[in-house]
Write a protein that holds these residues in place. Sequence first.
Motif, PDB file in Angstrom:
ATOM      1  N   TYR A 168       0.490  -0.990   0.112  1.00  0.00           N
ATOM      2  CA  TYR A 168      -0.082   0.358  -0.147  1.00  0.00           C
ATOM      3  C   TYR A 168       0.139   1.790   0.206  1.00  0.00           C
ATOM      4  CZ  TYR A 168      -3.714  -3.705   0.707  1.00  0.00           C
ATOM      5  OH  TYR A 168      -4.192  -4.943  -0.199  1.00  0.00           O
ATOM      6  N   VAL A 169       2.275   1.583   0.741  1.00  0.00           N
ATOM      7  CA  VAL A 169       2.387   2.639   1.100  1.00  0.00           C
ATOM      8  C   VAL A 169       4.041   2.465  -0.641  1.00  0.00           C
ATOM      9  CG1 VAL A 169       4.469   4.052   2.868  1.00  0.00           C
ATOM     10  CG2 VAL A 169       2.509   2.057   3.750  1.00  0.00           C
ATOM     11  N   MET A 310       3.111   8.374   6.125  1.00  0.00           N
ATOM     12  CA  MET A 310       2.054   7.673   7.694  1.00  0.00           C
ATOM     13  C   MET A 310       2.555   7.866   8.312  1.00  0.00           C
ATOM     14  SD  MET A 310      -0.428   5.897   7.176  1.00  0.00           S
ATOM     15  CE  MET A 310      -0.652   4.843   5.410  1.00  0.00           C
ATOM     16  N   LEU A 327      -6.268  -2.964  17.004  1.00  0.00           N
ATOM     17  CA  LEU A 327      -6.349  -4.582  16.599  1.00  0.00           C
ATOM     18  C   LEU A 327      -4.916  -5.328  16.360  1.00  0.00           C
ATOM     19  CD1 LEU A 327      -8.353  -4.835  13.827  1.00  0.00           C
ATOM     20  CD2 LEU A 327      -8.819  -5.333  15.756  1.00  0.00           C
TER      21      LEU A 327
ATOM     22  N   HIS B  58      -7.249  -1.075  12.688  1.00  0.00           N
ATOM     23  CA  HIS B  58      -5.590  -1.854  13.035  1.00  0.00           C
ATOM     24  C   HIS B  58      -4.805  -0.916  13.850  1.00  0.00           C
ATOM     25  CE1 HIS B  58      -1.906  -3.549  10.383  1.00  0.00           C
ATOM     26  NE2 HIS B  58      -2.478  -4.123  11.854  1.00  0.00           N
ATOM     27  N   GLY B  76      -4.157   3.404   3.668  1.00  0.00           N
ATOM     28  CA  GLY B  76      -3.573   3.828   3.075  1.00  0.00           C
ATOM     29  C   GLY B  76      -1.967   2.738   3.288  1.00  0.00           C
ATOM     30  N   TYR B  77      -2.156   1.886   4.459  1.00  0.00           N
ATOM     31  CA  TYR B  77      -0.962   1.820   5.168  1.00  0.00           C
ATOM     32  C   TYR B  77      -0.569   0.435   5.096  1.00  0.00           C
ATOM     33  CZ  TYR B  77       2.246   1.593   9.325  1.00  0.00           C
ATOM     34  OH  TYR B  77       3.637   1.597   9.648  1.00  0.00           O
ATOM     35  N   HIS B  78      -1.935  -0.970   5.624  1.00  0.00           N
ATOM     36  CA  HIS B  78      -2.158  -2.429   5.272  1.00  0.00           C
ATOM     37  C   HIS B  78      -3.210  -2.698   4.844  1.00  0.00           C
ATOM     38  CE1 HIS B  78       0.673  -0.938   9.185  1.00  0.00           C
ATOM     39  NE2 HIS B  78       1.561  -2.181   8.784  1.00  0.00           N
ATOM     40  N   GLY B  79      -4.079  -1.987   4.380  1.00  0.00           N
ATOM     41  CA  GLY B  79      -5.131  -2.679   3.203  1.00  0.00           C
ATOM     42  C   GLY B  79      -6.553  -2.416   3.801  1.00  0.00           C
ATOM     43  N   MET B  91      -9.470  -7.281   4.669  1.00  0.00           N
ATOM     44  CA  MET B  91      -8.345  -7.180   4.286  1.00  0.00           C
ATOM     45  C   MET B  91      -7.449  -8.561   3.762  1.00  0.00           C
ATOM     46  SD  MET B  91      -6.811  -5.903   8.241  1.00  0.00           S
ATOM     47  CE  MET B  91      -4.849  -5.244   7.533  1.00  0.00           C
ATOM     48  N   PRO B  92      -6.632  -7.841   3.448  1.00  0.00           N
ATOM     49  CA  PRO B  92      -5.784  -8.927   2.646  1.00  0.00           C
ATOM     50  C   PRO B  92      -5.202 -10.509   4.163  1.00  0.00           C
ATOM     51  CG  PRO B  92      -4.771  -7.365   1.796  1.00  0.00           C
ATOM     52  CD  PRO B  92      -5.935  -6.792   3.158  1.00  0.00           C
ATOM     53  N   GLY B  93      -5.324 -11.329   3.857  1.00  0.00           N
ATOM     54  CA  GLY B  93      -5.104 -12.616   4.677  1.00  0.00           C
ATOM     55  C   GLY B  93      -5.507 -12.556   5.633  1.00  0.00           C
ATOM     56  N   GLN B  94      -6.694 -11.436   6.061  1.00  0.00           N
ATOM     57  CA  GLN B  94      -7.398 -11.590   7.551  1.00  0.00           C
ATOM     58  C   GLN B  94      -9.224 -12.302   6.811  1.00  0.00           C
ATOM     59  OE1 GLN B  94      -5.747 -11.436   9.978  1.00  0.00           O
ATOM     60  NE2 GLN B  94      -3.738 -10.190   9.324  1.00  0.00           N
ATOM     61  N   PHE B  99     -14.054  -7.996  12.832  1.00  0.00           N
ATOM     62  CA  PHE B  99     -13.716  -6.669  13.433  1.00  0.00           C
ATOM     63  C   PHE B  99     -14.650  -5.951  14.080  1.00  0.00           C
ATOM     64  CE2 PHE B  99      -8.958  -6.773  10.896  1.00  0.00           C
ATOM     65  CZ  PHE B  99      -8.634  -7.925  11.071  1.00  0.00           C
TER      66      PHE B  99
END
Lengths: 366, 366, 366
Positions: A168-169, A310, A327, B58, B76-79, B91-94, B99
Motif C-alpha cells: 500500500y505505502v 504515514m 487490533l 488496525h 493506505g497502510y495495510h489494506g 483485509m488481505p489474509g484476514q 473486526f
Amino acid sequence: MDVVSEGGTPWIRNAWYVACAADEIGASPLGRTICGEKMVFFRSSEGAVSALEDFCPHRGAPLSLGFVRDGALVCGYHGLATDCRGKVSDMPGQRVGGFPAIRSYPIIERYGFVWVWPGDADAADPAKLHHLEWAESPQWAYGGGYYHIACDYRLMVDNLMDLTHETYVHASSIGQKEIDEAPVKTRATPEEVVTSRFMDAIVAPPFWQMALRGAGLPDDGLVDRWQICRFTLPSHVMIEVGVALEGRGGYDAEDAAKASSIVVDFITPETETSHHYFWGMARRFAIADAALTDTIREGQGRIFGEDLEMLERQQANLSRYPDRKLLKLNIDAGGVRSRMMIERAIAAEQPGAEAQDIDTAEMVEL
Amino acid sequence: MDVVSEGGTPWIRNAWYVACAADEIGASPLGRTICGEKMVFFRSSEGAVSALEDFCPHRGAPLSLGFVRDGALVCGYHGLATDCRGKVSDMPGQRVGGFPAIRSYPIIERYGFVWVWPGDADAADPAKLHHLEWAESPQWAYGGGYYHIACDYRLMVDNLMDLTHETYVHASSIGQKEIDEAPVKTRATPEEVVTSRFMDAIVAPPFWQMALRGAGLPDDGLVDRWQICRFTLPSHVMIEVGVALEGRGGYDAEDAAKASSIVVDFITPETETSHHYFWGMARRFAIADAALTDTIREGQGRIFGEDLEMLERQQANLSRYPDRKLLKLNIDAGGVRSRMMIERAIAAEQPGAEAQDIDTAEMVEL
Amino acid sequence: MDVVSEGGTPWIRNAWYVACAADEIGASPLGRTICGEKMVFFRSSEGAVSALEDFCPHRGAPLSLGFVRDGALVCGYHGLATDCRGKVSDMPGQRVGGFPAIRSYPIIERYGFVWVWPGDADAADPAKLHHLEWAESPQWAYGGGYYHIACDYRLMVDNLMDLTHETYVHASSIGQKEIDEAPVKTRATPEEVVTSRFMDAIVAPPFWQMALRGAGLPDDGLVDRWQICRFTLPSHVMIEVGVALEGRGGYDAEDAAKASSIVVDFITPETETSHHYFWGMARRFAIADAALTDTIREGQGRIFGEDLEMLERQQANLSRYPDRKLLKLNIDAGGVRSRMMIERAIAAEQPGAEAQDIDTAEMVEL
C-alpha cells in the motif's frame, strides 16, 4: 502494549544506540538528543569520539555551539574547556579543579556509526554491541541515509516488522499483492524476533528489477522473493531481502543467481514522539559499482520518505486518541513480539525488577 | 455568554453542519475535523458520500491517506477495507467478520454541500436540514468559497450578526457611515434570530456599485439599502442584502429595480478555537452571467479575508484574557441572542436536560 | 538566583522601561507586549504618545488594529473611540458615558525613546527616569537598533555584565584573549552595579581599528582599552568602552587621543522567556560623520546577532533542565549582583514587603 513503567520512559536506557554516522562529526561538535538526553559529540585530538551532556555547567549554554581546541571541547560562550571525559580542564582566569564534572556517555565508534549508551555508564559493555558482518566484510557494499521522524520509535519497529504495508505505502516500487497473499511466520527467541515471508515465481517489482540489472541478471523473468525481518534490542531491525531467478533455490540460491541484500534500520529514540532513523542497504552483488550504490540509496530514500508521512500522521492520530485499543493481527505478530521484548527489558531495568509483572493480559494469540 | 456545560463542548452535537462543498470529494477521500471529531469523507461506488471516523482500527493510521476501490475505502497502510457504513469488508489474509466497526456519521448531500451530523446517529433526522430555496431554484445563481479560521466559531456568528463592523473592517468595499447611523432591530423567535437595518437614499458603496452594473442598473444614483441577518441553529447565518433604486420600494421593490442577494455563511466548528467557514453569495439578478459570479466571489473573498485577520487576533486577545467581561450593546443583540439559542440547545442535549438552568443572569437588556 | 515571589513575575513592575524608539509610532498605532501586558501605543493630536491596554472593552479586539482619528484611537472592528487616557469618547449609535475606562499606562517620551511604566500608575514618578547625558548633549552621536530575543531578559543582563564572552562569541570583531586575561573588578552600590576591566598596550581588535580610523587616529599601533559596565534598575546596562593610543592616559586620555563611546542596552521584558532589546552606541568622536554611524550600527547589529543565537539556545537548555544549579564565578559577579538588585526590588514591591526575606543562601563569595 504501550504500558510504560510509572515515571519511566518507553525505551531501554542501558543499550547501545546509533547516535550518528561516523562522518557526521568532523571538526565541529554535533548536538543531538538521544533517549531524551541532550548530548554533544566531538572528536578529541586522537580522533576518538566523546559524548557529553550538551549543557555547560557554567551558565547552561549548549556546548555544541562551541569548538574543539587541542582535543578539548571549548564552550562558545565564556571559554570553559572540557576533556573527552567531561572533566573541566581549563577556563580563562579560573581555577577549575573544583568544578563539577560534565556527564559523559559511553561511546563506541564502529561499523561506520557512533554508538552511545544513554543509561548507567558502569553497566556499559562493549560486548553487548551487535556484530554486523556486512559492515566489516569486503564482500559487502553499503549505502544509507538519515531521517528525523516525528513519531514514537516503536511505530517504526511495527512498520518494519510487518511488510504487508509495502503493498500500500510503496505500491510503485517494492509493493506487490503477493506480499499480502504469502503467509508470514513469526518466531521469538530470547535474542531476537524473526518474521519471514517467501514468495515464489512472481514478477519482480520495479525496485528489484533495478537491482537485478545492477547484479547483471535479467529483469524480465519470474523470481523467488524473500523477506526475513530480525528485530534485536534495543530497537534495531535488519531485514534480509532479495530475489533469485526462479527455481534456483530462492534464499539459498548461489550468489550468481540472485540479488541479495540487508535493509539496515537503526531506530534511535529522541523524545517520546520522535526518533532518529538511520536506514541503508548492505548488498552482496555488484559491490564495486558506486553508481548502483547511489541509485539504491536514492530509491530507498524515496521509499522511506513514504513511510515518514504515514508514520507521522499515525502518531498524530494516536496522540489525539491515546486510549484507543488497536487490533493485533497475525501480520502484527512481529511488532507485538518486539514490543514485548522491549517492555521486558525496560521492566528489568527498574529497581526491584524481579518483583515486576509484565502485563500481557491483553495479548491476543498470534 | 461563553458558559459551557461542564465537560462539554461549546457546540451543538445533534445537528447538520456543512462538512465540505460537494466537489471537494472526488476520487480521493477527504480528511477533516468537524466538531472535534476527525472524519474521513469518501464516495462509494454509487457516488454517495460516506463519513467515517478517520482512524483505522488496525493501527490507527488516518483512513484519509488511503484510497477508494470498488466503493470501499482502503487504508493506505495495510489494506484494511471498509464499506460505506464503517463495516470492515476485507483485509488481505484476514477473516474480518469479528473486526469492530468504524464509527460512521450520518450524511446528506444536498444544495451543493455535504452535511454531517456529528452527534447521536439515531437522532439524525433529514427533516431537520434547512430548506434553502436559493440552492435549488433556477431563479438564483450562486458562487462561494472556503476559509479556515483560527477562532471560536461563535466569534464569526457575532461578526455576522452585527454588520456595523463593515464601516471599519470593510471601509473600502461595503462599509459606509450610514450603517452605523441607521437603527438596528433585533427579534428572536424559537427558530431564528433576525437583526435588520434599512438605509434609505444613500450612495451605494463600491461593491454595490459593481453589483448594480452587473444587474444592468445605473450605479451613480441614490439607493435604498437593506441588511437582514438570520441566524438559525446550529450556526448558520443567511443575510439578505441588496440595494434598490431610490424610492422604488427598497427591499420590496420589483426585481428590475434592485440588486438583491443572500450572503450565505455556514460556520462549522473544528476545534474550540477554530472553524470552517463556507461563505458565498446567492443572487437573483444577472444569474446567467458567470463572469459576474467570479467577480462577486473575488470581491467577497477579499472582504472576508479582512474579517479573518480581525477574528484571529480577537481570539488571541480573548485567549490571553479569558476572564474578561465584554460589553453587550444594542448592536450586539443579534450575536447575544444567537449565543443564547446555541446555549439552550447545548443544555437540552445534556442528560437530564430538563433540570438544567441556563445562566442568563449576566444578560443585559438589549 | 531565579527565585520569583510566589505568583509574581520575574521583573520589577514599578519602573520606566523602553517600550519603543520614538519613531516607531507614526500615523498608525503600535501593539507591543511589555512585562506581560499587551499595550497599544499611539500619538494623539498634539503628538503626545499614549499607552493603553491593547484590548477593546467592547468585543476584545486589539486596538492596535485600529487607527487614529482626531487624536482618538478608533477600534478597527466596530468603531469604539478612546481618548489618550483610555476614556471612551465616542462610538456610533452609543451613549458611551457609562462605558468602562481602558487601562492606561504612564508614558514619557524622552531621549529618542518612549518609556512606559507597567505597574501602579499612581506610583509613576518622572524623576525616576535616568538622566542620559549622551542622549541630550550635542557632544554625542548615537545610532542603534532593535532585536526581539526569545530568552529571559536576565540572561541578557548576565551577558552584558560579563564581557569575557566577547572572546568567544565575538572572536572576529571585538573579542581578544586579553579580555579573558585582564582581571575584572565588580562593585555594587545601592544605585548601580559596576564591573570594569582595563587592558593596556594591546592590539586593537577589528571593530576598534575601524573606530580609530573613524576618529582620525592610527589603527595600527598599540592601545589601552577599557570596559566599564553599569547596571541600573530596572534592567538597563550602559557600557563605557573605548581605546586610547598607548600611554596617553587610557580611559582618562584627552579626547583627541581616543575613540570613546557608550554601548547602550535597554532590556525590556516581554514575557518570562522573551524580551525586547534596544541596543546602540553613543560616541564622542567624529560625531558629524553619519556614514560612520551607519558603519558602527551595522557592525554592532552583526555582533549582537551573535549573542541572540547563543542566548536563545541557552534559554532552551535552561527550560529543558529548570532545576539545574549553575556556577557563579568571579566573572559572573556583575550579573549575580545585578540579579540580586532586581530581586530585592521585586520583593520590595510585594504587599508586606518588609517581612520578606531575600534568599541569598546559595550566593557564593564573589
